[in-house]
Scaffold this motif. Structure first.
Motif, mmCIF file in Angstrom:
data_model
loop_
_atom_site.group_PDB
_atom_site.id
_atom_site.type_symbol
_atom_site.label_atom_id
_atom_site.label_comp_id
_atom_site.label_asym_id
_atom_site.label_seq_id
_atom_site.Cartn_x
_atom_site.Cartn_y
_atom_site.Cartn_z
ATOM 1 N N ASN A 77 45.089 34.458 41.734
ATOM 2 C CA ASN A 77 43.909 33.605 41.578
ATOM 3 C C ASN A 77 43.497 33.503 40.116
ATOM 4 N N THR A 78 43.512 34.601 39.399
ATOM 5 C CA THR A 78 43.135 34.567 37.983
ATOM 6 C C THR A 78 44.175 33.820 37.167
ATOM 7 N N ILE B 151 43.501 30.118 37.760
ATOM 8 C CA ILE B 151 42.297 29.714 37.027
ATOM 9 C C ILE B 151 42.615 29.612 35.530
ATOM 10 N N GLY B 152 43.353 30.569 35.004
ATOM 11 C CA GLY B 152 43.746 30.528 33.600
ATOM 12 C C GLY B 152 44.615 29.318 33.289
ATOM 13 N N MET C 251 44.717 38.517 44.262
ATOM 14 C CA MET C 251 43.673 38.544 43.250
ATOM 15 C C MET C 251 44.230 38.143 41.897
ATOM 16 N N GLU C 252 45.405 38.717 41.554
ATOM 17 C CA GLU C 252 46.007 38.385 40.268
ATOM 18 C C GLU C 252 46.478 36.934 40.226
#
Length: 74
Positions: free
Chosen positions: A4-5, A8-9, A1-2
């Motif tokens: 993925n962010t 994206i960032g 999850m981390e």
């Protein structure tokens, strides 16, 4: 999850940098293709225009101060 962010960032940051470079390229290209004598003259005139506006506003301020001082003396 981390992760993925983070991805994206990172992609948003890269897109932002590429977009800023594209905008700056378009501005420089437009300045270079203007009908004036040269690229450097175009840049110098654009920079001097902002200084002239500042000088005009400072002149107006000086005039108003002088008027107020004259009114005080009367």
């Amino acid at each position: 999850m981390e992760s993925n962010t983070a991805v994206i960032g990172a992609l948003l940051f890269i897109a932002l940098v590429i977009g800023a470079n594209f905008v700056m390229y378009a501005i420089a290209r437009g300045a270079a293709n203007s009908k004036q004598k040269g690229f450097l003259e175009t840049i110098s005139k654009s920079l001097n225009a902002s200084n002239q506006k500042k000088d005009n506003s400072m002149d107006e301020l000086r005039q108003k101060i002088e008027e107020l001082k004259k009114d005080e003396k009367k």
